[in-house]
Design an enzyme around this catalytic site. Structure first.
Site, mmCIF file in Angstrom:
data_model
loop_
_atom_site.group_PDB
_atom_site.id
_atom_site.type_symbol
_atom_site.label_atom_id
_atom_site.label_comp_id
_atom_site.label_asym_id
_atom_site.label_seq_id
_atom_site.Cartn_x
_atom_site.Cartn_y
_atom_site.Cartn_z
ATOM 1 N N ARG A 123 0.830 -1.216 0.000
ATOM 2 C CA ARG A 123 0.000 0.000 0.000
ATOM 3 C C ARG A 123 0.863 1.264 0.000
ATOM 4 N NH1 ARG A 123 -3.294 -3.357 -0.773
ATOM 5 N NH2 ARG A 123 -5.463 -3.416 -0.052
ATOM 6 N N SER A 145 -10.709 -0.278 2.934
ATOM 7 C CA SER A 145 -9.975 -0.505 4.194
ATOM 8 C C SER A 145 -9.524 0.837 4.745
ATOM 9 C CB SER A 145 -8.734 -1.364 3.948
ATOM 10 O OG SER A 145 -9.081 -2.640 3.524
ATOM 11 N N GLU A 185 -5.103 4.344 6.061
ATOM 12 C CA GLU A 185 -4.706 3.972 4.700
ATOM 13 C C GLU A 185 -5.054 5.045 3.651
ATOM 14 O OE1 GLU A 185 -4.486 2.438 1.006
ATOM 15 O OE2 GLU A 185 -6.497 2.284 1.838
HETATM 16 N N1 EPU Z 1 -11.258 -10.470 9.869
HETATM 17 C C1 EPU Z 1 -11.996 -10.615 11.011
HETATM 18 N N2 EPU Z 1 -12.972 -9.696 11.274
HETATM 19 C C2 EPU Z 1 -13.217 -8.657 10.452
HETATM 20 C C3 EPU Z 1 -12.463 -8.501 9.289
HETATM 21 C C4 EPU Z 1 -11.467 -9.436 9.004
HETATM 22 O O1 EPU Z 1 -11.791 -11.543 11.777
HETATM 23 O O2 EPU Z 1 -14.101 -7.867 10.774
HETATM 24 C C5 EPU Z 1 -10.262 -11.481 9.538
HETATM 25 C C6 EPU Z 1 -10.754 -12.353 8.362
HETATM 26 O O3 EPU Z 1 -11.544 -13.408 8.786
HETATM 27 C C7 EPU Z 1 -9.465 -12.802 7.739
HETATM 28 C C8 EPU Z 1 -8.518 -11.644 8.008
HETATM 29 O O4 EPU Z 1 -9.064 -10.883 9.058
HETATM 30 O O5 EPU Z 1 -8.977 -13.952 8.390
HETATM 31 C C9 EPU Z 1 -8.278 -10.776 6.787
HETATM 32 O O6 EPU Z 1 -9.528 -10.271 6.311
HETATM 33 P P1 EPU Z 1 -9.803 -10.034 4.750
HETATM 34 O O7 EPU Z 1 -9.473 -11.252 3.968
HETATM 35 O O8 EPU Z 1 -11.189 -9.500 4.623
HETATM 36 O O9 EPU Z 1 -8.735 -8.964 4.300
HETATM 37 P P2 EPU Z 1 -8.108 -7.677 5.002
HETATM 38 O O10 EPU Z 1 -6.703 -8.007 5.395
HETATM 39 O O11 EPU Z 1 -9.001 -7.171 6.056
HETATM 40 C C10 EPU Z 1 -7.014 -6.744 2.816
HETATM 41 C C11 EPU Z 1 -6.998 -5.452 2.055
HETATM 42 C C12 EPU Z 1 -8.273 -5.289 1.258
HETATM 43 C C13 EPU Z 1 -8.373 -6.455 0.301
HETATM 44 C C14 EPU Z 1 -8.360 -7.773 1.090
HETATM 45 C C15 EPU Z 1 -8.312 -8.976 0.206
HETATM 46 C C16 EPU Z 1 -5.605 -3.926 3.322
HETATM 47 C C17 EPU Z 1 -5.560 -2.711 4.187
HETATM 48 N N3 EPU Z 1 -6.821 -4.341 2.973
HETATM 49 O O12 EPU Z 1 -8.071 -6.658 3.765
HETATM 50 O O13 EPU Z 1 -8.157 -4.097 0.500
HETATM 51 O O14 EPU Z 1 -9.547 -6.386 -0.490
HETATM 52 O O15 EPU Z 1 -7.188 -7.826 1.925
HETATM 53 O O16 EPU Z 1 -7.039 -9.084 -0.343
HETATM 54 O O17 EPU Z 1 -4.562 -4.460 2.957
HETATM 55 C C18 EPU Z 1 -8.667 -1.769 0.466
HETATM 56 O O18 EPU Z 1 -7.456 -1.553 0.439
HETATM 57 O O19 EPU Z 1 -9.501 -0.818 0.449
HETATM 58 C C19 EPU Z 1 -9.153 -3.131 0.548
HETATM 59 C C20 EPU Z 1 -10.442 -3.428 0.656
#
Ligand code: EPU
Length: 356
Positions: A179, A253, A350
């Site tokens: 990012r 995010s 972010e």
């Molecule tokens: N999780 C929870 N509770 C929540 C949210 C997430 O327990 O409320 C857990 C999920 O179960 C999972 C882990 O956290 O085990 C990661 O969650 P998720 O796969 O939804 O991805 P993220 O790390 O929260 C990142 C990016 C997203 C991108 C997704 C998929 C960042 C800051 N965010 O989110 O990007 O779509 O991975 O690759 O890196 C964005 O930048 O706007 C964005 C949406």
């Protein structure tokens, strides 16, 4: 503006509302707003703005605006907002394995992903449904479901705001990170991206290791064999977790996933066995799922007046009551303080915060 000044090269809107130009749905105004539909128009506008403020020791700032999906307006903008309306897609090179596609900064990102899929150009399918325009993609090296922009990036063109000179940045020059890029660091606010050239594969190389993608194919008893299947899966997962900004204002995010050293991760994992972390390639550090930390701290679904935390993804702050940028930042600050106190982890915002 002095009354004898030259007329602007494109029409200029004073006291322009930005309310519907930022997906967070924050009400704010810009002193002036203009749209540049081509590189030449943008150069002329920058030149005119420089000439208008030649006498001023600190000329008012310029804010390039794409889809407004990664932007928090903390206050009115006392300067010139330039909407980047540079369109077009051009196949600039091709060999047996790859195509090089130059895309105008004002093109919509998701429409580009759809176009590439239809044309048989592979590599963008994991990046489906990311809101915003092409010009913003390199700034934060957009990434999702196991792919980052830098993996398909060839080069970009940008105008230096202070001189109007056009410069090409290849991948190394962009200093991409998670990012992150040079446009968020040393060159922040100094260039306006006008086009991005992507290097896309003619033969699919599917990336389906991301846990949520694997889970999706397992649940559907299927295997990913074509980019179209990845695209469909990513769209389905995103729609199930992430609010559509046209229905519930948000900026995706809200925090970056924090990176900690392995010892800190082990210590936290001991205390919280459910903690989600992804080891980085260097083996010494782990990227924590900020969504898990915020969710586990009890914030998911929380409301603070007009703003809140999305009830299906705790990493997303929402603005259903159309609160101000300050309302959004107040909620963010409360979450940051709590996460620091509970886990000793610093959450970094972010999206770009403008006017704070
Ligand atoms: N999780 C929870 N509770 C929540 C949210 C997430 O327990 O409320 C857990 C999920 O179960 C999972 C882990 O956290 O085990 C990661 O969650 P998720 O796969 O939804 O991805 P993220 O790390 O929260 C990142 C990016 C997203 C991108 C997704 C998929 C960042 C800051 N965010 O989110 O990007 O779509 O991975 O690759 O890196 C964005 O930048 O706007 C964005 C949406």
């Amino acid at each position: 503006m002095p009354p004898d000044s030259a007329p602007p090269p494109v029409s200029l809107l004073p006291h322009a509302s930005l309310n519907f130009l930022n997906t967070m749905g924050v009400a704010a105004k810009a002193d002036f707003m203009a749209t540049a539909g081509s590189v030449a128009e943008l150069q002329a506008l920058l030149k005119w703005w420089r000439a208008e403020h030649r006498q001023s020791a600190s000329p008012p700032p310029i804010l390039p605006l794409g889809g407004g999906s990664n932007l928090i307006l903390a206050a009115d903008f006392a300067g010139l907002v330039i909407r980047i309306g540079i369109h077009g897609r051009e196949l600039v090179r091709e060999d047996e394995d790859f195509v090089w596609l130059r895309v105008g900064a004002g093109e919509n990102w998701h429409q580009l992903v759809e176009h590439c899929l239809q044309a048989g150009y592979c590599g963008l399918e994991n990046l489906a449904l990311i809101p915003g325009n092409v010009g913003a993609a390199p700034i934060q090296n957009i990434g999702a479901y196991g792919v980052e922009l830098q993996q398909v990036f060839a080069e970009l063109s940008a105008l230096e705001i202070s001189s109007g000179v056009e410069v090409t940045f290849d991948r190394d020059a962009c200093h991409f990170g998670y990012r992150d890029s040079i446009f968020k660091q040393g060159l922040q606010g100094r260039y306006i991206i006008t086009s991005v050239t992507l290097k896309l594969a003619k033969k699919p190389r599917l990336v389906c290791e991301y846990p949520a993608l694997q889970q999706y194919f397992e649940d559907h008893g299927s295997k990913a064999e074509h980019p179209e299947q990845i695209f469909a899966a990513v769209c389905a997962i995103r729609r199930s977790k992430l609010p559509d900004p046209s229905e519930v204002p948000n900026a995706g995010s809200f925090f970056q996933n924090p990176v900690v050293d392995r010892a800190a991760y082990e210590e936290l994992k001991g205390r919280y066995p459910g903690l989600v972390g992804y080891p980085l390639d260097d083996g010494a550090r782990v990227k924590l799922a900020a969504g898990w930390l915020i969710d586990h701290a009890g914030w998911r679904g929380y409301r603070l007046g007009p703003v809140g935390v999305h009830d299906k993804q705790a990493l997303v702050l929402i603005n259903p009551g159309r609160g101000s940028g300050r309302d959004v930042l107040e909620l963010a600050a409360r979450i940051q303080t709590d996460i620091q106190a509970r886990y000793g982890v610093k959450l970094v915002i972010e999206p770009s915060v403008v006017g704070s």
